[in-house]
Design a protein around this motif. Structure first.
Motif, mmCIF file in Angstrom:
data_model
loop_
_atom_site.group_PDB
_atom_site.id
_atom_site.type_symbol
_atom_site.label_atom_id
_atom_site.label_comp_id
_atom_site.label_asym_id
_atom_site.label_seq_id
_atom_site.Cartn_x
_atom_site.Cartn_y
_atom_site.Cartn_z
ATOM 1 N N ARG A 117 -11.655 10.994 4.223
ATOM 2 C CA ARG A 117 -10.636 10.001 4.532
ATOM 3 C C ARG A 117 -10.070 9.533 3.202
ATOM 4 N N LEU A 118 -8.762 9.284 3.169
ATOM 5 C CA LEU A 118 -8.145 8.729 1.959
ATOM 6 C C LEU A 118 -7.397 7.462 2.368
ATOM 7 N N VAL A 119 -7.769 6.344 1.783
ATOM 8 C CA VAL A 119 -7.203 5.060 2.211
ATOM 9 C C VAL A 119 -6.711 4.253 1.010
ATOM 10 N N PHE A 120 -5.507 3.716 1.131
ATOM 11 C CA PHE A 120 -5.010 2.728 0.174
ATOM 12 C C PHE A 120 -5.169 1.356 0.817
ATOM 13 N N THR A 121 -5.782 0.437 0.110
ATOM 14 C CA THR A 121 -6.153 -0.819 0.761
ATOM 15 C C THR A 121 -6.125 -1.992 -0.206
ATOM 16 N N HIS A 122 -5.972 -3.199 0.367
ATOM 17 C CA HIS A 122 -6.134 -4.422 -0.418
ATOM 18 C C HIS A 122 -7.582 -4.893 -0.377
ATOM 19 N N ASP A 123 -8.354 -4.369 0.575
ATOM 20 C CA ASP A 123 -9.661 -4.945 0.845
ATOM 21 C C ASP A 123 -10.664 -3.829 1.131
ATOM 22 N N ARG A 166 -5.513 13.001 -3.939
ATOM 23 C CA ARG A 166 -5.854 14.187 -3.142
ATOM 24 C C ARG A 166 -6.589 15.222 -3.994
ATOM 25 N N ILE A 208 -13.928 2.350 8.563
ATOM 26 C CA ILE A 208 -14.167 3.797 8.574
ATOM 27 C C ILE A 208 -15.584 4.096 9.068
ATOM 28 N N GLU A 230 -0.789 9.277 -4.450
ATOM 29 C CA GLU A 230 -1.421 10.155 -3.472
ATOM 30 C C GLU A 230 -1.766 11.549 -4.024
ATOM 31 N N ALA A 283 1.922 2.112 -3.546
ATOM 32 C CA ALA A 283 0.863 2.749 -4.317
ATOM 33 C C ALA A 283 0.642 4.183 -3.838
ATOM 34 N N ARG A 284 0.766 4.362 -2.535
ATOM 35 C CA ARG A 284 0.559 5.689 -1.962
ATOM 36 C C ARG A 284 1.556 6.687 -2.563
ATOM 37 N N PRO A 332 0.819 -1.215 0.000
ATOM 38 C CA PRO A 332 0.000 0.000 0.000
ATOM 39 C C PRO A 332 0.853 1.265 0.000
ATOM 40 N N GLU A 333 1.997 1.246 0.716
ATOM 41 C CA GLU A 333 2.824 2.470 0.759
ATOM 42 C C GLU A 333 3.417 2.765 -0.609
ATOM 43 N N THR A 376 -12.050 -1.876 4.707
ATOM 44 C CA THR A 376 -11.826 -0.453 4.895
ATOM 45 C C THR A 376 -13.145 0.269 5.148
#
Lengths: 257, 489
Positions: A80-86, A60, A94, A56, A51-52, A48-49, A90
């Motif tokens: 909220r801004l989230v990078f996730t596998h699932d 944004r 949230i 990002e 991809a971030r 995730p980091e 998430t």
């Protein structure tokens, strides 16, 4: 502490996949606090980091644009801004952290004139009424309260239930001319609801307890969203006190920090 | 809310609490506060943690189990006899001595990149470069080794189906290994299906098959069903063979540290990271020791060695007949694939961590816009892997992989000691090694000394890789200064 009359709606948006929230929907949500969840789902091969770092700024930018549209319509917005596998995990996290009353399952909505609110006595009636009132308070929107019963004997009980809800909605500021009530007799309540929702533009319904059937075939609300192709506002049920021993894999009941 | 970083200190001095928030406390390039289910960066952006304890154990066990049971029993028994079980036990002890310090470091720095990250932060970027590049290539060697194992199983399946004439055809091993290596690489580059659930399922299935086989085999070996075990001296090849064999089979334990490469994605890192690492070593260690005892009990080590990589299939056949052989063949295919796949993914994480710190060009970490995968890094893992599959010998591949990992493991132990002594303000692990300093000192010494028992060829290749990494560092990245690395360390 949050204002108990405030209605908080989680709006998940696949921010980099070009997902659009229809203008009509934004208008209907203008009386609520919108928690805008911009997410980007990535395959598990990617950290995730990682991809971030790459996405990002773009995310944004898109998010800021969405915020300005919601704010122009009059809604209060949190983001909220989230990078996730699932994405499901998430959304659930949230929704809990941000103390949301309802989660939007978005679908196209060219116009919104009529909203259907299926009522079951055992599902979280108070919050459903509160959310329905928040989106139904607009002058040009009609609310249909919908109740399915299994046989003719139960019809009068169903009508009593709906009139109770209608009274409550009136107290919350929805004008009575805009509320209609439908009680149907049906063997398959879900099919009846999908039929009933056909000439409506949005569904406001309660989240059901997770069941084995739900796990296998998808939650009721997901199936309604799929079959009616209308946006669905899923009103969350109050969290069960979760046994600690099992918390390794499940969502936590901890509030936000 | 219980935070991943607020665990109690068991041993050692408490780091000074300077009142800084967790977000400032980490020396990372991308600082972030690690909570149970999410990492929150300074910008407010959140990174979801999605791998639970089961997923962590599946990564650890899934990576390790492929080699120890499905490739090594024949080779190891040929070198050490029944005492090979001691070699596996020794390997498990060394792995545990390293897994504990790795757990402490991982809970202090739950970030992508695992060992590379700890060592670069603990000991500086030169050591970091050697370890990062060593980790990348070590995993490449390991993947190649697993793929060769896979090819052996595929051929054994062909043999079972009656195509026995092809069995001795050596190029077939290379062709199958290379072919499948390419398929795996392509899947990881272009596949967007969620394979985690599949991996969890495969590992559960594997453990189930192995448990049935090993429990039945153990009881039978003990004479419960009237079997006569093959009488044999326990240590036919002397005491030294135990150590050289341990050096060979240590490849079976490369996997617990792979859990640390996804430390940034593990839920409740303070609890789940140590449990997943230590737990997976204990589970596979027990399985390995029992497997060797059962295998040598069935055939005696000389015959076992003659069966080669797929010896375990013959063992299963002798205990459980044809269905047993089929079950183990299927398990072997799954196990070697899951090991290869997990290693390829971890390796690309290591490359990403290097490029994040500018030790390799940033292009390596680029994400494919269409598939969302780090295609350059994956190609840089898959490419060398298939080349090695085509040219490599099983033992050499295994030992070079072990060599590179053991150097890393030794340095992990050193990094732990360095960090404990310098005790920077950000160093606040929620899990602390019991028995400090004995555990990391022994772990480090054992890791480095195991290297000494390897074949000269493997030692030479490993040393060349390490030196090349150092040369790369001085040529390409000597100016890199990592934020938060203490200069006095």
């Amino acid at each position: 502490m949050r204002d108990p009359d405030d209605v908080r709606v989680l709006v998940p948006v696949a921010v980099l996949a070009g997902q659009v929230i229809p203008d009509q929907l934004i208008r209907v949500l203008s009386g609520t606090t919108v928690v805008l969840l911009a997410y980007h789902e990535i395959p598990e091969q990617t950290a995730p980091e990682q991809a971030r770092e790459q996405f990002e700024p773009k995310a944004r930018e898109e998010l800021a644009e969405l915020v300005s549209v919601f704010e122009a319509a009059g809604a209060t917005v949190e983001t909220r801004l989230v990078f996730t596998h699932d994405t499901d995990q998430t959304t659930e996290r949230i929704a809990t952290e941000a103390d949301c009353d309802a989660v939007l399952l978005s679908n196209p909505a060219p116009t919104i004139d009529r909203i259907i609110v299926p009522i079951k006595e055992d599902i979280n009636l108070e919050t459903i009424t509160k959310v329905a009132a928040a989106v139904g308070r607009h002058e040009d929107i009609e609310l249909t309260l919908f109740h399915a019963v299994e046989d003719d004997d139960a019809v009068s009980d169903g009508e009593a239930l709906l009139s109770e809800v209608a009274n409550e909605l009136a107290v919350l500021g929805v004008s009575r001319e805009h509320i209609s009530r439908v009680v149907v007799v049906a063997q398959n309540p879900l099919q009846a609801l999908i039929e009933g929702a056909k000439d409506h533009d949005v569904v406001v319904m309660g989240e059901e307890k997770p069941t084995l059937r739900g796990r296998l075939f998808g939650e009721t609300s997901d199936r309604v969203a799929e079959q009616t192709v209308a946006p669905v506002l899923v009103v969350r049920r109050p969290l069960d006190p979760e046994p600690d021993a099992e918390d390794a894999d499940g969502p936590t009941t901890d509030g936000p920090e | 809310m219980s935070d991943g970083n607020d665990g109690g200190s068991v041993l050692g001095a408490d780091p000074p609490d300077d009142g800084a928030g967790v977000a400032d406390a980490d020396p990372a390039v991308d600082v972030g506060a690690a909570a149970d289910e999410v990492t929150v960066l300074e910008s407010g952006t959140e990174l979801e943690r999605t791998i639970d304890l089961r997923g962590g154990l599946a990564i650890g066990i899934g990576t390790m189990v492929g080699a120890g049971i499905f490739v090594f029993p024949g080779l190891a028994a040929g070198q050490a006899g029944p005492a090979a079980s001691l070699s596996f036990a020794l390997g498990a002890v060394i792995a545990l001595l390293v897994a504990l310090p790795t757990s402490e470091l991982a809970t202090a720095m739950p970030k992508s990149g695992g060992a590379y990250y700890f060592i670069s932060r603990g000991m500086g970027s030169a050591f970091g470069a050697v370890v990062g590049i060593g980790l990348w290539l070590g995993l490449v060697f390991a993947s190649a080794f697993y793929l060769v194992g896979f090819a052996q199983y595929a051929i054994a399946v062909l043999a079972e189906l009656g195509a026995a004439s092809m069995v001795t055809d050596l190029p077939l091993v290379a062709a199958l290994g290379v072919g499948f290596g390419l398929v795996l690489t392509a899947l990881s580059m272009f596949g967007t299906e969620n394979a985690t659930k599949l991996q969890n399922g495969i590992v559960s299935l594997l453990l189930g098959i192995l448990l049935v086989f090993l429990v039945y085999g153990s009881l039978d070996t003990l004479g419960l069903f009237g079997r006569q075990t093959v009488p044999e001296e326990f240590m036919p090849y002397g005491t030294l063979s135990i150590f050289t064999t341990a050096a060979l089979v240590f490849t079976s334990y490369l996997g617990f540290a792979q859990v640390a490469t996804v430390a940034g994605e593990i839920t409740k890192p303070g609890r789940n990271l140590p449990l997943a690492m230590v737990g997976s070593v204990i589970v596979v260690g027990a399985l390995y020791v029992v497997t060797i005892l059962v295998s040598t009990g069935a055939f005696g080590s000389a015959r076992l060695a003659a069966f080669g990589e797929t010896a375990i299939v013959e063992v299963a056949r002798s205990y459980l007949g044809f269905p047993g052989a089929v079950a183990i063949l299927v398990a072997g295919l799954f196990a070697t694939v899951s090991s290869a796949n997990a290693s390829i993914l971890s390796s690309s994480r290591a490359l990403y961590a290097l490029s994040r710190d500018a030790l390799v060009p940033p292009q390596l970490a680029r994400i494919n816009l269409r598939y969302g995968t780090p295609h350059v890094a994956l190609a840089l893992v898959g490419g060398p892997t298939v080349v090695l599959v085509a040219v490599g010998r099983t033992e050499v591949l295994a030992e070079v992989a072990s060599f590179l990992h053991l150097v890393t493991y030794g340095l992990i132990c050193v990094a732990l000691i360095v960090l404990r002594r310098s005790n920077p303000a950000w160093y606040d692990p929620s899990f602390r090694v019991p028995g400090y300093p004995a555990v990391p000192v022994l772990g480090g010494l054992a890791s480095f000394s195991l290297v000494a028992f390897m074949q000269p060829l493997s030692q030479a290749i490993g040393a060349v890789v390490a030196v090349a990494a150092l040369v790369w560092y001085f040529v390409y990245a000597r100016d890199v200064r990592l934020k938060g690395v203490s200069s006095d360390a």
